[in-house]
Structures are given as structure tokens and as C-alpha cells.
Design an enzyme around this catalytic site. Structure first.
Site, short mmCIF file in Angstrom:
data_model
loop_
_atom_site.label_atom_id
_atom_site.label_comp_id
_atom_site.label_asym_id
_atom_site.label_seq_id
_atom_site.Cartn_x
_atom_site.Cartn_y
_atom_site.Cartn_z
NE ARG A 1 -10.44 -4.26 -10.87
CZ ARG A 1 -9.42 -4.76 -10.18
NH1 ARG A 1 -8.45 -3.97 -9.77
NH2 ARG A 1 -9.36 -6.05 -9.92
NE ARG B 1 -4.58 3.73 -10.35
CZ ARG B 1 -4.62 2.89 -9.32
NH1 ARG B 1 -5.68 2.14 -9.10
NH2 ARG B 1 -3.59 2.79 -8.50
CD GLU C 1 -1.97 -4.28 -6.40
OE1 GLU C 1 -2.83 -5.10 -6.81
OE2 GLU C 1 -2.25 -3.16 -5.95
CB SER D 1 -3.79 -8.33 -4.50
OG SER D 1 -3.26 -7.03 -4.38
#
Length: 430
Positions: A262, A277, A349, A352
């Protein structure tokens, strides 16, 4: 993608659902394109009928020697033929504009999804486990003495730039062990089919799950046009693209461990410390393909599959329902599972789990034929992390940290670590 018939039948309801996502009404623009397209199609059909009629009359005029009528009819046939071609081209252009618009509109939330603007409006539905009480101030993962020898950001930056990490020794093995543990649980206990997928895909695959056209900047594309997958949701879900399944084949439940990529285009300055991240990371993904009537229970089941991994690892977590303003583009409802990170003194998180209804299936043209012989229907698609491996590594390290700088590891990982239960402050297994 949205069903244009449902928008025609209830434009007010469509706009109301978009408003819950914080979006302006769009039904009038959609229906204007739709009406223009349908008008062109109707005009083309009328012109084709006139062309056909004139074509039949040409021979008759020729046969009776009416040269003037013959020439008039022949000119009319040519005129109508050109008109049909023009109208069909215009209809195709209108259809392309309509499709392009529909592809950029997010899925509509279910009625039970809480309304809100951002993550502050998400609703907690349960918690599991009590965060550990420390006799010292807990550190973040990258500050732990046990971790620093095996988590190298400087060398990774030399190789690739920021937001990459190089893992070595005990930390690399622990990372691998977590992925293997997740796969084994999902396959042996949860009944998912292990799948190894490519990480390079065509435009059609990214379009099918909603990454294109709107979110191209969030992913990486090679010079010859392939896309690096942001998650194996893309590959797993698209295995049924263009298929007509039998109802007896459903549900299809899959899991895959892959690298993911990403660009993090919209997260500048966020979570830059450590490996929370990254541009490249690993994830164990879950995807289910179901009949419509089974998707609600499947969403609950998939959420429990992800939660079960954390419970086996002894990691405290909470599960929240995302509000309308925090949901992803393709979701109708999303459960976020947030693991406790003592170094941050916060839940973050780690999974999901989303149900998408038939939104992705329409983009992929994935259908099934009901066992009772009824009309083919679009399948429902669901996806969820089971779990993000790097974030799970962070959680294991932070929750298991000891005052002397060592880390105590979950018992369930012993078979994957040669019986070892500790990483010493020097970064070695013990």
C-alpha cells in the site's frame, strides 16, 4: 456497483443512504444519464425498424418498375442505417459515462450501521481480556531491548526508503510463526480453504473489489500495467469473477497468507514510528462467497474467526462497529477488531471484517443459480483480516514485555518456535 433498477425505483432512498455516508444526493445525475442512454437505445430501435421496413419495400418498388420510389427507399435505408449507427454509438457513450459514475459511488450502509463522521463515532460491541497491569512503564515494540537486534529500520531505509522494515533472527521467526499459526487455526478449526494467490493482478481484479478506479493512488502499479495487491481480498474474491456457481457450492470460504503493498497515500505523518504502518506487510486474509440469505450469519462467523486468533494468543481486544463515515468504500457493515497495545496505552485496529452484499459481485459479474431453478442471482462477498501479521507481532511483543527487556511469548506458539517461550533482552530465543 449499484443496481440501476433499484435507483430508478427508489431514488429518494438511495440519496438518503448516501447522506448517511456524508455524501450529496446523486440520483438525479445518475437517472439523467440513464434516461439519456435509454432514449438513445429506443431511438436506435425505432430507426432500425424503419430501416427494416424500407429494406423490404425496396425490392417491391424495383419489381414494379417504380424507379423514383426505388431510389427514395434506397436513400432512406442508407439514411436510417447511418442514424442507427450514430444512435448506438451515442448510447454506448452514455452507458460508459453511467458505468464510470456508478463505479465511483461507495456501497450503501445497512440500516443498523451507526451514523457518524469518523472513528470517534464507532460503537463498541464487546471486549475480551483485561489489559495487563505493569509494574513499570511499558515500552512500544521498537523500543524493547529484545526487539532492537531483530527489527532494523535503518537498513530497510537504505534498501527501500521509509516505512519498510528488515526483520532478523528471533523476530523474523516469530513473525513467520504467527502467520503459520493463523493459517493452521483457520484451516483446521474454522474450515477455510488455504489458498496461495498471485500478488500481481490486472486492472479487472482491482476494479472488481473496488480499488479502481477511485483509489488508484493508494496502490502500486508496475510499468507493464500489473497492480501489486493491497490485500489478498483482491485475488481471493476475484476467483469467482465471471462465474455462474451452483447454490450447492456455497458458501466458499478461503484464506491466504500473502505480502501486501500500500502506498499509504492518505496517511502522511501518521504512525511513522515502528512497523505499525508499512508500505509492504503480510496479512492472513479471509474471504467468503455466500448466497444472500447466508451473508449476515457469515459476517458474524468471520468476526469470531478473527477474534479467536487473539483469544488463543491471550491478547486483549475490543470489537467495534464502524460508523457510516469510517466505513470502507465497498462495505455495507464493518466490524473492526482492535488489539490492546500497552506501549501506546490504546486499542489499535488489527482486523476489519466487512460484508459487501452484492456490491463486488456486480462489478465482477459473479452469480449463482438457485437450487430450486430460480433466476440466477449475484452472490454476496465478505472479507476480513485474520489477522494482520505485523500488527499481531507488535501486540505479542508489547503485551509480553518484561521489566528486564525480555519478552514472554504465548504458549500456543511453542510448537512453531521449537518449544521456545521467551526472547531474551539480547534478542535470542530461550
Amino acid at each position: 456497483m449499484h443496481d440501476i433498477r433499484l435507483i430508478r425505483d427508489n431514488p429518494q432512498g438511495f440519496d438518503a443512504a448516501l447522506a448517511r455516508r456524508g455524501l450529496s444526493p446523486m440520483s438525479s445525475d445518475i437517472l439523467a444519464l440513464d434516461e439519456g442512454r435509454r432514449a438513445k437505445i429506443a431511438a436506435a430501435e425505432a430507426a432500425q425498424a424503419e430501416q427494416n421496413k424500407a429494406s423490404k419495400e425496396v425490392g417491391a418498388a424495383k419489381g414494379r418498375g417504380d424507379e423514383a420510389e426505388f431510389e427514395r427507399l434506397r436513400a432512406l435505408v442508407a439514411e436510417k442505417k447511418a442514424e442507427v449507427a450514430r444512435l448506438n454509438d451515442e448510447a454506448k457513450a452514455e452507458d460508459a459515462r453511467l458505468t464510470e459514475l456508478l463505479l465511483t459511488i461507495p456501497n450503501l450502509p445497512y440500516d443498523d450501521v451507526p451514523e457518524g463522521a469518523d472513528e470517534a463515532d464507532n460503537v463498541e460491541i464487546r471486549r475480551w481480556g483485561a489489559p495487563r497491569t505493569f509494574d513499570f512503564t511499558p515500552k512500544e515494540h521498537y523500543e524493547l531491548p529484545a526487539v532492537t537486534p531483530g527489527m532494523d529500520f535503518e537498513t530497510a531505509a537504505k534498501l527501500s526508503g521509509s516505512r519498510f522494515v528488515l526483520l532478523r533472527g528471533a523476530i523474523a521467526r516469530l513473525h513467520r510463526a504467527l502467520a503459520q499459526f493463523m493459517l493452521d487455526v483457520h484451516v483446521t478449526e474454522h474450515g477455510l480453504t488455504e489458498t496461495m494467490t498471485p500478488v500481481l493482478v490486472r486492472d479487472e481484479a482491482m476494479l472488481g473489489t473496488g480499488q479502481l478506479p477511485k483509489f488508484a493512488e493508494d496502490s502500486y502499479q508496475t510499468t507493464n500495467g500489473w497492480w501489486l495487491i493491497p490485500t489478498s481480498e483482491v485475488t481471493l474474491t476475484n476467483t469467482v469473477a465471471g462465474e455462474m456457481l451452483g447454490e450447492a457450492e456455497l458458501p466458499i470460504r478461503m484464506t491466504a497468507h500473502t505480502q501486501c503493498f500500500r502506498s499509504e497515500a492518505g496517511s502522511a505523518g501518521k504512525d511513522t514510528a515502528g512497523m505499525l504502518r508499512q508500505h509492504q506487510f503480510e496479512k492472513v486474509e479471509m474471504v467468503s462467497i455466500t448466497a444472500p440469505e447466508g451473508s449476515e450469519e457469515e459476517h458474524k462467523r468471520m468476526t469470531r474467526c478473527a477474534e479467536a486468533i487473539l483469544e488463543k494468543l491471550g491478547l486483549p481486544y475490543r470489537t467495534v462497529v464502524l460508523c457510516t463515515g469510517d466505513m470502507g468504500f465497498g462495505a455495507r457493515r464493518t466490524h473492526d477488531i482492535e488489539v490492546w497495545l500497552p506501549g501506546q496505552n490504546a486499542y489499535r485496529e488489527i482486523s476489519s471484517v466487512s460484508t459487501c452484499g452484492d456490491f463486488q459481485a456486480r462489478r465482477m459479474n459473479a452469480r449463482y443459480r438457485p437450487a430450486d431453478g430460480g433466476k440466477p442471482q449475484f452472490v454476496h462477498a465478505l472479507n476480513g483480516s485474520g489477522l494482520a501479521v505485523g500488527r499481531c507481532l507488535i501486540a505479542v511483543l508489547e503485551n509480553g514485555q518484561q521489566e528486564d527487556g525480555s519478552v514472554t511469548l504465548p504458549e500456543v506458539l511453542k510448537p512453531y518456535l521449537g518449544g521456545k517461550t521467551t526472547i531474551t533482552s539480547a534478542g535470542q530465543f530461550a
